[in-house]
Design a protein around this motif. Structure first.
Motif, PDB file in Angstrom:
ATOM      1  N   PRO A 159     -15.874 -74.761 -59.484  1.00 55.05           N
ATOM      2  CA  PRO A 159     -16.822 -75.161 -58.439  1.00 55.05           C
ATOM      3  C   PRO A 159     -18.063 -75.772 -59.102  1.00 55.05           C
ATOM      4  O   PRO A 159     -18.441 -75.346 -60.196  1.00 55.05           O
ATOM      5  CB  PRO A 159     -17.184 -73.842 -57.758  1.00 55.05           C
ATOM      6  CG  PRO A 159     -16.094 -72.891 -58.109  1.00 55.05           C
ATOM      7  CD  PRO A 159     -15.522 -73.344 -59.422  1.00 55.05           C
ATOM      8  N   SER A 160     -18.670 -76.790 -58.474  1.00 57.80           N
ATOM      9  CA  SER A 160     -19.885 -77.384 -59.070  1.00 57.80           C
ATOM     10  C   SER A 160     -20.909 -76.265 -59.209  1.00 57.80           C
ATOM     11  O   SER A 160     -20.792 -75.243 -58.529  1.00 57.80           O
ATOM     12  CB  SER A 160     -20.427 -78.500 -58.187  1.00 57.80           C
ATOM     13  OG  SER A 160     -20.678 -77.975 -56.906  1.00 57.80           O
ATOM     14  N   PHE A 220      -9.817 -58.405 -70.713  1.00 56.51           N
ATOM     15  CA  PHE A 220     -11.239 -58.588 -70.408  1.00 56.51           C
ATOM     16  C   PHE A 220     -11.483 -59.674 -69.353  1.00 56.51           C
ATOM     17  O   PHE A 220     -12.481 -60.387 -69.405  1.00 56.51           O
ATOM     18  CB  PHE A 220     -12.050 -58.879 -71.690  1.00 56.51           C
ATOM     19  CG  PHE A 220     -11.863 -57.827 -72.755  1.00 56.51           C
ATOM     20  CD1 PHE A 220     -12.292 -56.524 -72.538  1.00 56.51           C
ATOM     21  CD2 PHE A 220     -11.244 -58.121 -73.966  1.00 56.51           C
ATOM     22  CE1 PHE A 220     -12.119 -55.538 -73.507  1.00 56.51           C
ATOM     23  CE2 PHE A 220     -11.066 -57.147 -74.944  1.00 56.51           C
ATOM     24  CZ  PHE A 220     -11.516 -55.849 -74.709  1.00 56.51           C
ATOM     25  N   LEU A 221     -10.562 -59.794 -68.390  1.00 51.84           N
ATOM     26  CA  LEU A 221     -10.811 -60.670 -67.234  1.00 51.84           C
ATOM     27  C   LEU A 221     -11.901 -60.027 -66.378  1.00 51.84           C
ATOM     28  O   LEU A 221     -11.771 -58.882 -65.946  1.00 51.84           O
ATOM     29  CB  LEU A 221      -9.530 -60.835 -66.403  1.00 51.84           C
ATOM     30  CG  LEU A 221      -9.708 -61.460 -65.011  1.00 51.84           C
ATOM     31  CD1 LEU A 221     -10.243 -62.880 -65.097  1.00 51.84           C
ATOM     32  CD2 LEU A 221      -8.378 -61.430 -64.247  1.00 51.84           C
ATOM     33  N   CYS A 222     -12.968 -60.773 -66.158  1.00 47.87           N
ATOM     34  CA  CYS A 222     -14.100 -60.204 -65.406  1.00 47.87           C
ATOM     35  C   CYS A 222     -14.856 -61.303 -64.670  1.00 47.87           C
ATOM     36  O   CYS A 222     -15.168 -62.352 -65.236  1.00 47.87           O
ATOM     37  CB  CYS A 222     -15.046 -59.490 -66.373  1.00 47.87           C
ATOM     38  SG  CYS A 222     -16.399 -58.632 -65.555  1.00 47.87           S
ATOM     39  N   VAL A 223     -15.132 -61.066 -63.391  1.00 45.44           N
ATOM     40  CA  VAL A 223     -15.973 -61.956 -62.580  1.00 45.44           C
ATOM     41  C   VAL A 223     -17.161 -61.127 -62.093  1.00 45.44           C
ATOM     42  O   VAL A 223     -16.988 -59.985 -61.628  1.00 45.44           O
ATOM     43  CB  VAL A 223     -15.172 -62.541 -61.388  1.00 45.44           C
ATOM     44  CG1 VAL A 223     -16.096 -63.218 -60.384  1.00 45.44           C
ATOM     45  CG2 VAL A 223     -14.104 -63.520 -61.890  1.00 45.44           C
ATOM     46  N   HIS A 224     -18.357 -61.688 -62.229  1.00 44.18           N
ATOM     47  CA  HIS A 224     -19.579 -61.007 -61.812  1.00 44.18           C
ATOM     48  C   HIS A 224     -19.451 -60.508 -60.367  1.00 44.18           C
ATOM     49  O   HIS A 224     -18.876 -61.186 -59.512  1.00 44.18           O
ATOM     50  CB  HIS A 224     -20.765 -61.975 -61.926  1.00 44.18           C
ATOM     51  CG  HIS A 224     -22.095 -61.299 -61.830  1.00 44.18           C
ATOM     52  ND1 HIS A 224     -22.622 -60.853 -60.639  1.00 44.18           N
ATOM     53  CD2 HIS A 224     -22.993 -60.985 -62.796  1.00 44.18           C
ATOM     54  CE1 HIS A 224     -23.790 -60.286 -60.866  1.00 44.18           C
ATOM     55  NE2 HIS A 224     -24.046 -60.355 -62.173  1.00 44.18           N
ATOM     56  N   LYS A 225     -20.007 -59.331 -60.098  1.00 43.24           N
ATOM     57  CA  LYS A 225     -19.864 -58.726 -58.757  1.00 43.24           C
ATOM     58  C   LYS A 225     -20.318 -59.660 -57.636  1.00 43.24           C
ATOM     59  O   LYS A 225     -19.764 -59.647 -56.544  1.00 43.24           O
ATOM     60  CB  LYS A 225     -20.630 -57.400 -58.693  1.00 43.24           C
ATOM     61  CG  LYS A 225     -19.983 -56.300 -59.508  1.00 43.24           C
ATOM     62  CD  LYS A 225     -20.663 -54.960 -59.329  1.00 43.24           C
ATOM     63  CE  LYS A 225     -19.866 -53.887 -60.098  1.00 43.24           C
ATOM     64  NZ  LYS A 225     -20.235 -52.519 -59.686  1.00 43.24           N
ATOM     65  N   LYS A 226     -21.347 -60.463 -57.919  1.00 39.79           N
ATOM     66  CA  LYS A 226     -21.874 -61.359 -56.865  1.00 39.79           C
ATOM     67  C   LYS A 226     -20.954 -62.546 -56.587  1.00 39.79           C
ATOM     68  O   LYS A 226     -21.169 -63.279 -55.618  1.00 39.79           O
ATOM     69  CB  LYS A 226     -23.270 -61.880 -57.264  1.00 39.79           C
ATOM     70  CG  LYS A 226     -24.290 -60.757 -57.364  1.00 39.79           C
ATOM     71  CD  LYS A 226     -25.668 -61.197 -56.883  1.00 39.79           C
ATOM     72  CE  LYS A 226     -26.555 -59.998 -56.602  1.00 39.79           C
ATOM     73  NZ  LYS A 226     -27.749 -59.986 -57.467  1.00 39.79           N
ATOM     74  N   LEU A 227     -19.942 -62.760 -57.445  1.00 41.06           N
ATOM     75  CA  LEU A 227     -19.047 -63.925 -57.272  1.00 41.06           C
ATOM     76  C   LEU A 227     -17.618 -63.511 -56.932  1.00 41.06           C
ATOM     77  O   LEU A 227     -16.687 -64.316 -57.050  1.00 41.06           O
ATOM     78  CB  LEU A 227     -19.046 -64.772 -58.551  1.00 41.06           C
ATOM     79  CG  LEU A 227     -20.381 -65.409 -58.909  1.00 41.06           C
ATOM     80  CD1 LEU A 227     -20.310 -66.045 -60.295  1.00 41.06           C
ATOM     81  CD2 LEU A 227     -20.782 -66.459 -57.873  1.00 41.06           C
ATOM     82  N   SER A 270     -14.179 -62.432 -54.867  1.00 44.03           N
ATOM     83  CA  SER A 270     -13.397 -62.883 -53.698  1.00 44.03           C
ATOM     84  C   SER A 270     -13.597 -64.356 -53.385  1.00 44.03           C
ATOM     85  O   SER A 270     -13.447 -64.776 -52.238  1.00 44.03           O
ATOM     86  CB  SER A 270     -13.727 -62.032 -52.465  1.00 44.03           C
ATOM     87  OG  SER A 270     -13.520 -60.671 -52.772  1.00 44.03           O
ATOM     88  N   LYS A 271     -13.970 -65.138 -54.393  1.00 45.44           N
ATOM     89  CA  LYS A 271     -14.128 -66.592 -54.211  1.00 45.44           C
ATOM     90  C   LYS A 271     -13.016 -67.355 -54.922  1.00 45.44           C
ATOM     91  O   LYS A 271     -13.145 -68.554 -55.161  1.00 45.44           O
ATOM     92  CB  LYS A 271     -15.487 -67.045 -54.755  1.00 45.44           C
ATOM     93  CG  LYS A 271     -16.696 -66.452 -54.031  1.00 45.44           C
ATOM     94  CD  LYS A 271     -17.975 -66.963 -54.695  1.00 45.44           C
ATOM     95  CE  LYS A 271     -19.216 -66.267 -54.159  1.00 45.44           C
ATOM     96  NZ  LYS A 271     -19.385 -66.517 -52.724  1.00 45.44           N
ATOM     97  N   ARG A 272     -11.951 -66.653 -55.312  1.00 44.28           N
ATOM     98  CA  ARG A 272     -10.793 -67.278 -55.973  1.00 44.28           C
ATOM     99  C   ARG A 272     -11.149 -67.881 -57.332  1.00 44.28           C
ATOM    100  O   ARG A 272     -10.557 -68.872 -57.765  1.00 44.28           O
ATOM    101  CB  ARG A 272     -10.141 -68.351 -55.074  1.00 44.28           C
ATOM    102  CG  ARG A 272      -9.877 -67.931 -53.633  1.00 44.28           C
ATOM    103  CD  ARG A 272      -8.998 -66.738 -53.488  1.00 44.28           C
ATOM    104  NE  ARG A 272      -7.642 -66.873 -54.015  1.00 44.28           N
ATOM    105  CZ  ARG A 272      -6.718 -65.919 -53.890  1.00 44.28           C
ATOM    106  NH1 ARG A 272      -6.992 -64.790 -53.249  1.00 44.28           N
ATOM    107  NH2 ARG A 272      -5.522 -66.088 -54.417  1.00 44.28           N
ATOM    108  N   LEU A 273     -12.117 -67.282 -58.014  1.00 44.41           N
ATOM    109  CA  LEU A 273     -12.470 -67.714 -59.366  1.00 44.41           C
ATOM    110  C   LEU A 273     -11.459 -67.179 -60.388  1.00 44.41           C
ATOM    111  O   LEU A 273     -11.150 -67.854 -61.383  1.00 44.41           O
ATOM    112  CB  LEU A 273     -13.878 -67.200 -59.692  1.00 44.41           C
ATOM    113  CG  LEU A 273     -14.770 -68.050 -60.575  1.00 44.41           C
ATOM    114  CD1 LEU A 273     -14.837 -69.487 -60.084  1.00 44.41           C
ATOM    115  CD2 LEU A 273     -16.181 -67.440 -60.620  1.00 44.41           C
ATOM    116  N   ALA A 274     -10.939 -65.975 -60.140  1.00 43.22           N
ATOM    117  CA  ALA A 274     -10.003 -65.369 -61.100  1.00 43.22           C
ATOM    118  C   ALA A 274      -8.771 -66.260 -61.316  1.00 43.22           C
ATOM    119  O   ALA A 274      -8.381 -66.491 -62.471  1.00 43.22           O
ATOM    120  CB  ALA A 274      -9.607 -63.956 -60.653  1.00 43.22           C
TER     121      ALA A 274
END
Ligand code: YNC
Ligand code: MG
Length: 385
Positions: free
Chosen positions: A39-40, A133-140, A142-146
């Motif tokens: 995402p931009s 060590f797959l990790c997405v910040h809590k604020k991001l 459920s946005k399909r970043l994983a």
């Protein structure tokens, strides 16, 4: 309905694993040269784990956003030094230490990593990557970043001619090759009760609870593993592991990196006979968990059983118990509060006797782009970090 996993070369259900083998045949020339689009506002960033600032930034992301227990009280707190060790075994690539930054302020908000490894799966040899060590910040969330992180690391790995991966997760995805339960052996039972990790059993006093977990007698004269032990440990460990249907295969260089002691990171010991030959090997690693909102304690200091190999390769159960008893004593001396392990390989030989308790958690093992008949936990010889 798995919007992402249903598109990936993994078995979609249990009926899809009758026969072992590669799922999708690809070649390096089929792989696209351009990174997947984020995402931009976000940009890819290759982490330099030997750079103190980068290491601290990844540590901070994980320490605040990585795996938690179901009540969100305990969260893994891998140390910066641990990450530096774990991400750089022989053949490691910076290209597989993949971060995502906010373009404007350069803050690291997501991460995934791969390291090379060799596995033996029902006698087939696989050169693959271990994803961790797959990790997405809590604020991001459920946005399909994983899925974008997973696809991009897959692309980077595929470009080197590797098309398989192994990974573990607490969650159930399509489709586990094995499911192993966690076990916990208290070393500091009072603290574990104070932080809510364990409960004092009914009709038990704290004094008798503490007494139950006392360790007194040691059996083997375990000494810290040294450089000169590397070749014998490699041979002993590979021989022990080759009993299992699914196991890691180690080179001497990998044993040198993964098994030699590093202060506060990895602890390893050998027993030797009168001719100075290594007879037994044992290792554990330090993985504390931070504790949310506790007035008295900030962390549980947990030792995770890593690899071991007893004299007689586990055919003599008493020897396995003695080796593990002494492993517990060494973990206690090093000030750990608990020893954790999985119910895999030969661990059933000592779990009850040495007073390990069943945990709530299960670890699911997965392979990417390789079909594999289900592995029973006692046939599993791979321990990841
Ligand atoms: C997970 N742990 O099912 P579907 S373990 C894999 N592993 O997809 P979104 C996962 N997939 O179901 P969020 C996963 N958790 O729609 C979720 N998913 O098909 C799937 N947690 O993505 C999920 N670390 O971005 C769904 O979810 C899709 O924002 C949803 O991000 C997920 O390291 C996550 O537990 C886990 O940081 C990053 O929740 C986030 O929630 C988080 O909307 C706390 O994602 C920390 C945590 C995971 C630890 C680990 C192993 C990862 C393996 C990844 C797969 C590797 C495949 C092989 C690649 C190389 C191939 C070659 C060659
Ligand atoms: Mg997301």
């Amino acid at each position: 309905a798995h919007k992402f996993w249903n598109t990936q070369p993994v078995p979609q259900n249990e009926s899809d694993v009758q026969e072992d083998g590669v799922i999708e045949h690809k070649e390096v020339s089929d792989i696209k040269q351009e990174p997947y689009k984020l995402p931009s506002d976000f940009e890819w960033y290759l982490v330099d784990i030997n750079n103190e600032k980068d290491r601290t930034d990844v540590y901070t992301l994980l320490s605040q956003n990585y795996v938690e227990d179901s009540d969100a009280v305990f969260r893994f707190d891998y140390s910066p030094e641990f990450l530096q060790w774990a991400l750089q075994p022989p053949g490691w690539k910076q290209d597989w230490h993949l971060g995502v930054r906010v373009a404007s302020n350069k803050k690291i908000v997501a991460f995934i990593s791969g390291i090379p490894a060799n596995l033996s799966v029902h006698e087939s040899k696989l050169h693959l990557v271990e994803i961790n060590f797959l990790c997405v910040h809590k604020k991001l969330r459920s946005k399909r970043l994983a899925p974008v992180l997973i696809k991009e690391i897959t692309r980077r790995v595929n470009l080197t001619g590797i098309f398989q991966a192994v990974y573990t997760a607490g969650v159930n995805l399509p489709t586990p090759i094995s499911i192993c339960r966690y076990f916990h052996r208290p070393l500091n039972p009072k603290k574990l009760c104070e932080v809510g990790f364990s409960q004092l059993p009914h009709n038990t006093t704290m004094a008798s609870h503490i007494k139950k977990y006392k360790l007194d007698v040691s059996f083997l004269n375990l000494q810290p593993m040294q450089e000169g032990d590397v070749s014998q440990v490699t041979a002993l460990l590979n021989e022990f592991l080759s009993q299992f249907e699914f196991h890691q295969v180690f080179s001497e260089e990998e044993v040198r990196h993964m098994m030699l002691p590093i202060k506060d990171v990895v602890f390893s010991y050998v027993a030797k006979d009168e001719n100075d030959n290594v007879t037994d090997f044992t290792a554990f690693y330090s993985l504390p968990s931070s504790i949310a909102r506790n007035p008295k304690h900030t962390h549980i200091h947990a030792a995770y059983l890593f690899y071991y190999a007893p004299k007689g390769l586990g055919k003599d159960q008493t020897r396995s118990r003695h080796l593990m008893n002494d492993t517990l004593i060494l973990a206690k001396q090093a000030n750990f509060d608990v020893v954790n392990c999985l119910g895999l390989s030969h661990n059933q030989q000592f779990l009850d006797e040495l007073k390990f308790g069943k945990g709530d958690g299960y670890l699911h093992y997965y392979l990417y782009n390789y079909r594999c008949k289900t592995i029973q936990p006692e046939q599993m010889g791979l321990v990841m970090l």
